[in-house]
Each structure stands twice: as C-alpha cells, then as structure tokens.
Motif scaffolding. Structure first.
Motif, PDB file in Angstrom:
ATOM      1  N   CYS A 132    -133.871  12.681  20.106  1.00 44.05           N
ATOM      2  CA  CYS A 132    -132.967  12.271  21.175  1.00 44.05           C
ATOM      3  C   CYS A 132    -132.103  11.067  20.816  1.00 44.05           C
ATOM      4  CB  CYS A 132    -133.756  11.950  22.436  1.00 44.05           C
ATOM      5  SG  CYS A 132    -135.130  13.078  22.744  1.00 44.05           S
ATOM      6  N   PRO A 147    -119.775  12.251  26.105  1.00 39.47           N
ATOM      7  CA  PRO A 147    -120.761  11.211  25.804  1.00 39.47           C
ATOM      8  C   PRO A 147    -122.116  11.560  26.422  1.00 39.47           C
ATOM      9  CG  PRO A 147    -118.849  10.312  26.949  1.00 39.47           C
ATOM     10  CD  PRO A 147    -118.704  11.783  26.980  1.00 39.47           C
ATOM     11  N   LEU A 199    -129.837   7.216  30.084  1.00 40.33           N
ATOM     12  CA  LEU A 199    -131.057   7.642  30.766  1.00 40.33           C
ATOM     13  C   LEU A 199    -131.468   6.621  31.824  1.00 40.33           C
ATOM     14  CD1 LEU A 199    -133.045   9.017  27.682  1.00 40.33           C
ATOM     15  CD2 LEU A 199    -131.459  10.223  29.190  1.00 40.33           C
ATOM     16  N   ARG A 226    -134.515  11.679  38.537  1.00 47.84           N
ATOM     17  CA  ARG A 226    -134.926  13.047  38.186  1.00 47.84           C
ATOM     18  C   ARG A 226    -136.441  13.144  38.102  1.00 47.84           C
ATOM     19  NH1 ARG A 226    -130.392  15.701  39.108  1.00 47.84           N
ATOM     20  NH2 ARG A 226    -128.792  15.599  37.476  1.00 47.84           N
ATOM     21  N   LEU A 238    -136.652  16.691  33.944  1.00 48.21           N
ATOM     22  CA  LEU A 238    -136.407  16.146  32.598  1.00 48.21           C
ATOM     23  C   LEU A 238    -136.920  17.131  31.544  1.00 48.21           C
ATOM     24  CD1 LEU A 238    -137.434  12.401  33.043  1.00 48.21           C
ATOM     25  CD2 LEU A 238    -135.130  13.350  32.967  1.00 48.21           C
ATOM     26  N   ILE A 250    -134.743  19.044  28.500  1.00 49.50           N
ATOM     27  CA  ILE A 250    -135.084  19.093  27.072  1.00 49.50           C
ATOM     28  C   ILE A 250    -135.225  20.559  26.630  1.00 49.50           C
ATOM     29  CG2 ILE A 250    -136.756  18.413  25.303  1.00 49.50           C
ATOM     30  CD1 ILE A 250    -137.611  16.125  27.088  1.00 49.50           C
ATOM     31  N   LEU A 285    -128.450  21.084  28.980  1.00 51.10           N
ATOM     32  CA  LEU A 285    -127.748  20.934  30.249  1.00 51.10           C
ATOM     33  C   LEU A 285    -126.259  20.773  29.937  1.00 51.10           C
ATOM     34  CD1 LEU A 285    -128.481  20.104  33.382  1.00 51.10           C
ATOM     35  CD2 LEU A 285    -127.665  17.893  32.568  1.00 51.10           C
ATOM     36  N   ARG A 286    -125.427  21.627  30.497  1.00 48.65           N
ATOM     37  CA  ARG A 286    -123.982  21.583  30.226  1.00 48.65           C
ATOM     38  C   ARG A 286    -123.720  21.367  28.712  1.00 48.65           C
ATOM     39  NH1 ARG A 286    -124.489  18.669  35.110  1.00 48.65           N
ATOM     40  NH2 ARG A 286    -124.481  16.739  33.915  1.00 48.65           N
ATOM     41  N   ASN A 287    -123.319  20.149  28.314  1.00 46.88           N
ATOM     42  CA  ASN A 287    -122.968  19.942  26.907  1.00 46.88           C
ATOM     43  C   ASN A 287    -124.133  19.526  26.018  1.00 46.88           C
ATOM     44  OD1 ASN A 287    -119.976  20.324  26.698  1.00 46.88           O
ATOM     45  ND2 ASN A 287    -120.132  18.939  28.437  1.00 46.88           N
ATOM     46  N   PRO A 332    -127.423  20.426  24.005  1.00 49.64           N
ATOM     47  CA  PRO A 332    -128.089  21.637  23.519  1.00 49.64           C
ATOM     48  C   PRO A 332    -129.568  21.697  23.936  1.00 49.64           C
ATOM     49  CG  PRO A 332    -127.688  20.108  21.702  1.00 49.64           C
ATOM     50  CD  PRO A 332    -127.066  19.501  22.910  1.00 49.64           C
ATOM     51  N   ILE A 342    -138.940  21.899  19.796  1.00 51.57           N
ATOM     52  CA  ILE A 342    -139.990  20.943  20.156  1.00 51.57           C
ATOM     53  C   ILE A 342    -141.085  21.660  20.947  1.00 51.57           C
ATOM     54  CG2 ILE A 342    -140.457  18.689  21.211  1.00 51.57           C
ATOM     55  CD1 ILE A 342    -137.481  18.096  21.106  1.00 51.57           C
TER      56      ILE A 342
HETATM   57  C1  HEC Z   1    -126.473  16.280  20.440  1.00 55.78           C
HETATM   58  C2  HEC Z   1    -126.584  15.176  21.336  1.00 55.78           C
HETATM   59  C3  HEC Z   1    -127.782  15.125  22.259  1.00 55.78           C
HETATM   60  C4  HEC Z   1    -129.113  15.113  21.910  1.00 55.78           C
HETATM   61  C5  HEC Z   1    -129.685  15.153  20.520  1.00 55.78           C
HETATM   62  C6  HEC Z   1    -129.836  14.998  23.141  1.00 55.78           C
HETATM   63  N1  HEC Z   1    -128.985  14.934  24.198  1.00 55.78           N
HETATM   64 FE1  HEC Z   1    -129.495  14.653  26.151  1.00 55.78          FE
HETATM   65  N2  HEC Z   1    -127.539  14.767  26.687  1.00 55.78           N
HETATM   66  C7  HEC Z   1    -126.499  14.930  25.801  1.00 55.78           C
HETATM   67  C8  HEC Z   1    -125.266  15.041  26.547  1.00 55.78           C
HETATM   68  C9  HEC Z   1    -123.888  15.245  25.949  1.00 55.78           C
HETATM   69  C10 HEC Z   1    -125.608  14.936  27.902  1.00 55.78           C
HETATM   70  C11 HEC Z   1    -124.661  15.040  29.080  1.00 55.78           C
HETATM   71  C12 HEC Z   1    -124.454  16.505  29.347  1.00 55.78           C
HETATM   72  C13 HEC Z   1    -123.289  16.763  30.259  1.00 55.78           C
HETATM   73  O1  HEC Z   1    -123.132  16.047  31.237  1.00 55.78           O
HETATM   74  O2  HEC Z   1    -122.549  17.713  29.939  1.00 55.78           O
HETATM   75  C14 HEC Z   1    -127.054  14.748  27.961  1.00 55.78           C
HETATM   76  C15 HEC Z   1    -127.785  14.576  29.127  1.00 55.78           C
HETATM   77  C16 HEC Z   1    -129.129  14.298  29.158  1.00 55.78           C
HETATM   78  C17 HEC Z   1    -129.877  13.969  30.363  1.00 55.78           C
HETATM   79  C18 HEC Z   1    -129.305  13.830  31.755  1.00 55.78           C
HETATM   80  C19 HEC Z   1    -129.505  15.104  32.501  1.00 55.78           C
HETATM   81  C20 HEC Z   1    -129.093  14.990  33.939  1.00 55.78           C
HETATM   82  O3  HEC Z   1    -129.945  15.334  34.737  1.00 55.78           O
HETATM   83  O4  HEC Z   1    -127.975  14.606  34.245  1.00 55.78           O
HETATM   84  C21 HEC Z   1    -131.169  13.762  29.982  1.00 55.78           C
HETATM   85  C22 HEC Z   1    -132.346  13.395  30.870  1.00 55.78           C
HETATM   86  C23 HEC Z   1    -131.238  13.965  28.560  1.00 55.78           C
HETATM   87  N3  HEC Z   1    -129.982  14.279  28.085  1.00 55.78           N
HETATM   88  C24 HEC Z   1    -132.386  13.839  27.807  1.00 55.78           C
HETATM   89  C25 HEC Z   1    -132.457  14.118  26.442  1.00 55.78           C
HETATM   90  C26 HEC Z   1    -133.696  14.089  25.678  1.00 55.78           C
HETATM   91  C27 HEC Z   1    -135.041  13.707  26.250  1.00 55.78           C
HETATM   92  C28 HEC Z   1    -133.360  14.428  24.409  1.00 55.78           C
HETATM   93  C29 HEC Z   1    -134.290  14.605  23.222  1.00 55.78           C
HETATM   94  C30 HEC Z   1    -135.207  15.701  23.318  1.00 55.78           C
HETATM   95  C31 HEC Z   1    -131.929  14.637  24.350  1.00 55.78           C
HETATM   96  N4  HEC Z   1    -131.430  14.452  25.608  1.00 55.78           N
HETATM   97  C32 HEC Z   1    -131.223  14.954  23.216  1.00 55.78           C
HETATM   98  C33 HEC Z   1    -126.570  14.988  24.438  1.00 55.78           C
HETATM   99  C34 HEC Z   1    -127.721  15.019  23.708  1.00 55.78           C
END
Ligand code: HEC
Length: 214
Positions: free
Chosen positions: A116, A144, A148, A156, A161, A165, A169-171, A173, A179
């Motif tokens: 993450c 971006p 968190l 949340r 959450l 993972i 979610l949206r953008n 992966p 995992i």
């Molecule tokens: C490649 C980049 C990337 C990685 C790696 C990544 N995230 Fe994200 N994450 C994002 C982006 C971009 C968003 C916002 C998505 C959107 O709004 O389109 C996001 C959003 C989130 C949110 C907010 C969701 C919400 O409810 O609004 C959480 C919680 C989160 N990530 C947790 C994690 C965790 C935990 C990990 C590791 C397992 C992780 N992310 C790995 C890019 C990443």
C-alpha cells in the motif's frame, strides 16, 4: 613511417567511427519497427491476456466467467465475514473478525509497507513514492490515492476496508488476488493503527507521560 601506412591508419580510424555513428543514430531516431531482439528472455509468450479474444469459445472471450455453483480451488470459505467482510444480512462487519495481536499488527505493517505504501505513503497520508512521481510527470491521468486519515476513510467499517483491498475501488486496483485473506485483515488492523497514530489527542497519552510532551 611509410606513407601507405599512414593512409591505412587514417582509413581505419575513419571506418571505426561507422558503427558508433549507427549506434548514435539508432539511439536518437524513432522507429515503428520492433527493436532488434537478441535475447528474448520470456518477452514473447503464447498466452491470452485479459480482455483479449479467443476463437475457441463461442462468446470469443479469453477470460472465462466462473461456472455457476463452483468455487476456485483453495478459495472456499464458509465464513462470509472472514472472506468477504460482510454479515449474513449483507452489511459490512464493524470489527476485524480475527484476534488482533502484536505479531499480527507487525505482519500488517510489513504487508502494508509492501503493498500500500507506494501509493498511500508509509503513514497513509496518500503521498507515496509512486504518487509523487506520477504527479511530477504531470500527465493529468493520475488519480491521487486517498488519504487514509480523512473523515470518510476513518469512518469506514473494517469490512468495507477489507473489501476495498480485495476488490479495489474506482481507480484503485484489486489486491485480493495477491494478498491472502489473513494478510488482508492484518493490513486492515494496521490501517486502524495508522489512523489512530495520526489522529490522536492528548487524552490518548497516559496521564503520567503527558508532561513529557510539553
Ligand atoms: C496503485 C496505487 C494504489 C495502491 C498500491 C493502493 N491504493 Fe488504495 N487507493 C488508490 C487510489 C487511487 C484511491 C482512490 C480511488 C478513487 O477515488 O478513484 C485509493 C483509495 C483507497 C481507500 C479509500 C476508499 C474509500 O472508501 O474511499 C482505501 C481505504 C485504500 N485505498 C486502502 C488501500 C490499502 C489498504 C492498500 C494496500 C493493500 C492500497 N489502498 C493500495 C491507490 C492505491
């Protein structure tokens, strides 16, 4: 030195520049042809990529939908809350459904840092290395990563959450395929630790230690 030898040396020196000139040209010119591929390693593999066509099947999809009533090997779990973060009524569960221990949190930290932090940053502020670099490139296509520590993400539930993972979610992966379930819950627990660490008040510090803060 005889004259002919001098001429020969001059000619050889001039000739020796030709390969160099080719290299310089090849490096600066653009081309639509594939580059010379001497060592192919495993670059070209006969395989179907996601979303590609496969004429073998009637619907021409290489990606096969899951056959109804089946479960992928090794992924069966009777426990909905553990494997999907949902209660039987479909609502997100509020708390992590496994026992939270120090060892588990340390594992969560380690996994969070691996999976993450490149996007969300080591403290979860959304300022990871990948994100910094993407913003530097200014291509305008980068979403971006969320902080968190926003009210929204702090509010949340644990199940939600876990689902972010697992399925993305949206953008963002999906990390479910990479995992394992236990590690995903460990990460959720560690995200709670991070949130606590960045949003603590003086009241969270034991009374006898408060003096040291000032
Ligand atoms: C490649 C980049 C990337 C990685 C790696 C990544 N995230 Fe994200 N994450 C994002 C982006 C971009 C968003 C916002 C998505 C959107 O709004 O389109 C996001 C959003 C989130 C949110 C907010 C969701 C919400 O409810 O609004 C959480 C919680 C989160 N990530 C947790 C994690 C965790 C935990 C990990 C590791 C397992 C992780 N992310 C790995 C890019 C990443």
């Amino acid at each position: 030195m005889p004259r002919w030898l001098i001429y020969l040396i001059v000619v050889l020196v001039v000739l020796s520049w030709i390969p160099l000139a080719f290299i310089v040209r090849a490096r600066s010119a653009t081309s639509t042809k594939p580059r010379l591929h001497v060592v192919t390693d495993m670059d070209n593999q006969p395989k179907y990529k996601g979303q590609s066509r496969n004429r073998l099947f009637q619907d021409r999809r290489a990606m096969r939908p899951q056959v109804a009533g089946t479960v992928a090997r090794g992924t069966f779990s009777e426990d909905e809350s553990l494997s999907h973060g949902r209660r039987p009524d479909g609502e997100w569960i509020d708390v992590v459904p496994v026992r939270v221990t120090m060892t588990m949190l340390e594992r969560g930290q380690e996994r969070y840092d691996v999976y993450c932090s490149p996007c969300h940053g080591l403290t979860g502020d959304g300022n990871g290395m990948v994100s910094k670099r993407a913003e530097e490139l200014q291509e305008g296509t980068w979403t971006p990563p969320s902080s968190l520590h926003s009210e929204l993400v702090r509010g949340r539930s644990a199940g939600n959450l876990f689902n972010t993972i697992t399925n993305g979610l949206r953008n963002m992966p999906a990390y479910g395929p990479q995992i394992p379930v236990d590690d995903r819950w460990a990460i959720v627990a560690y995200v709670r630790v991070l949130q606590r660490s960045q949003n603590a008040t003086v009241e969270d510090v034991p009374t006898e230690l408060r003096e040291q803060l000032r």
